[in-house]
Design an enzyme around this catalytic site. Structure first.
Site, PDB file in Angstrom:
ATOM      1  N   ARG A 114       0.838  -1.202   0.000  1.00  0.00           N
ATOM      2  CA  ARG A 114       0.000   0.000   0.000  1.00  0.00           C
ATOM      3  C   ARG A 114       0.870   1.249   0.000  1.00  0.00           C
ATOM      4  NH1 ARG A 114      -4.188  -1.275   4.792  1.00  0.00           N
ATOM      5  NH2 ARG A 114      -4.843   0.886   4.371  1.00  0.00           N
ATOM      6  N   ASP A 165     -14.643   4.832   5.598  1.00  0.00           N
ATOM      7  CA  ASP A 165     -15.046   3.593   6.252  1.00  0.00           C
ATOM      8  C   ASP A 165     -16.563   3.414   6.279  1.00  0.00           C
ATOM      9  OD1 ASP A 165     -12.440   2.896   6.679  1.00  0.00           O
ATOM     10  OD2 ASP A 165     -12.374   3.602   8.750  1.00  0.00           O
TER      11      ASP A 165
END
Length: 400
Positions: A119, A279
């Site tokens: 990432r 999220d």
């Protein structure tokens, strides 16, 4: 672990854990504080345990008590080279990289899952990729730092946590369209609580050097990223079952941007810029999927492809497999609401938030849902399946 989930008895009460996001920040600042800190017992999530394990290697002591955690700050790091396993926690990696640089531990190597190490880590920290992991090559220096804001806010927060410890002053400027801005605001609020001064400037912040952290309590705030799933589930249940479901939440104000779930459930707009509350995409996608005949578009979400999974593809795959109508876009999703979901087989794609999504979707589906990768919830919400059972879910382990 593969499980099958279906609705069962009437729901009762969901216990929402304390904020994982604030927990990372509180643990780090307690480790740097001048004096011991007494925190409430934090959830035993994989991410928080990773942060604690890394801080232990720098000499921090954590003493568990009945309902609390005593943090004794760094007493003296070991002389041996450090190998820090961040597991799958992006917060652990991106918060602690600049902190360990600020402490001069250029012998440290950060390891973790293959997905985590692949990432993005924006900015020029002088990292060197080795077979063991990411090796530090130089200490952190005071001065001007330009950081891109369109990939992640976590490194910005990490720099805000580390730069006050250096003897000289620093400036951070953020380039590009910033994402997850409420998480940076949380970092600033927690720093202020610990007596650390950060001054707002154009496109960033000025950080005076030579500062010290004082012990401070953890704010009593629920984890809104977790609570959002139960709130969406309650909104989707039939009226009688909905009224039986209790979700105790502390009163405002809230540091977390994901508290916006309350606003979205009151009125879901046709288009949602998800960049500040990434999220919330999985639970809100489930909510939008069951609004018959209505279209909802989620935008500014391309950076979610770099999470534990390609989260846009994973959300689409799970919901479509259960009868939803989700169209994936380069930077978001378009969801056409349907009247019902059916059972089916889905994968968590190695992503804890996709497992949470599948569990809640199963509670409102017309048939059982079989989920592979159910164990991934331990990353953020290890009590999830126990809470799902308390809310009326039946689940059976097919393969462990």
């Amino acid at each position: 672990m593969e499980i099958t989930i279906c609705p069962g008895k009437a729901p009762r009460r969901a216990a929402v854990p304390l904020s994982k996001s604030e927990g990372h920040r509180a643990l780090i600042l307690a480790a740097m504080a001048q004096g011991e800190t007494l925190l409430p017992r934090l959830p035993a999530s994989g991410d928080l345990l990773a942060t604690m394990d890394c801080l232990r290697q720098m000499g921090t002591r954590f003493t568990e008590r009945e309902n609390s955690l005593l943090v004794t700050p760094i007493a003296g790091p070991p002389a041996a080279p450090l190998r820090l396993d961040c597991r799958e926690s992006g917060s652990t990696l991106r918060f602690l990289l600049p902190l360990f640089m600020a402490l001069g531990r250029t012998d440290a190597v950060f390891t973790g899952s293959d997905r985590l190490l692949s990432r993005p880590i924006p900015g020029d920290l002088g990292l060197r990729r080795t077979e063991q992991g990411l090796a530090l090559t130089r200490p952190l220096t005071a001065g001007h730092w330009s950081l891109p804001g369109d990939e992640t806010s976590q490194l910005i927060s990490g720099m805000l946590l580390a730069l006050p410890l250096l003897p000289g002053d620093s400036d951070i400027t953020v380039t590009g369209e910033a994402v997850s801005r409420p998480y940076v605001q949380m970092t600033l609020a927690v720093l202020a609580l610990h007596g650390v001064t950060v001054e707002k400037i154009t496109d960033g912040w000025h950080i005076p050097g030579g500062q010290f952290c004082r012990p401070a309590p953890l704010l009593d705030e629920p984890d809104w990223s977790a609570a959002a799933y139960w709130l969406v589930l309650r909104a989707l249940l039939p009226r009688q079952r909905r009224e039986a479901l209790r979700i105790p939440l502390a009163p405002p104000p809230y540091l977390q941007g994901d508290a916006a779930i309350l606003r979205y459930l009151d009125k879901l707009p046709e288009q949602i810029d998800i960049s500040d509350t990434p999220d919330l995409l999985p639970p809100l996608a489930l909510y939008a999927a069951l609004r018959p005949g209505r279209d909802t578009r989620f935008t500014h979400a391309a950076f979610l492809r770099q999470k534990e999974s390609d989260r846009l593809t994973a959300v689409s795959a799970v919901l479509n497999a259960l009868g939803a109508s989700v169209k994936e876009q380069p930077d978001g999703l378009i969801i056409h609401g349907v009247s019902a979901l059916h059972g089916g087989e889905v994968s968590a794609c190695g992503d804890h938030r996709i497992a949470l999504l599948a569990g809640c979707a199963a509670m409102v589906a017309d048939g059982p849902v079989t989920l592979s990768g159910a164990e991934t919830v331990a990353k953020s919400y290890p009590a999830f399946w126990r809470e799902l059972a308390a809310l009326g879910g039946n689940w059976e382990v097919l393969e462990s």
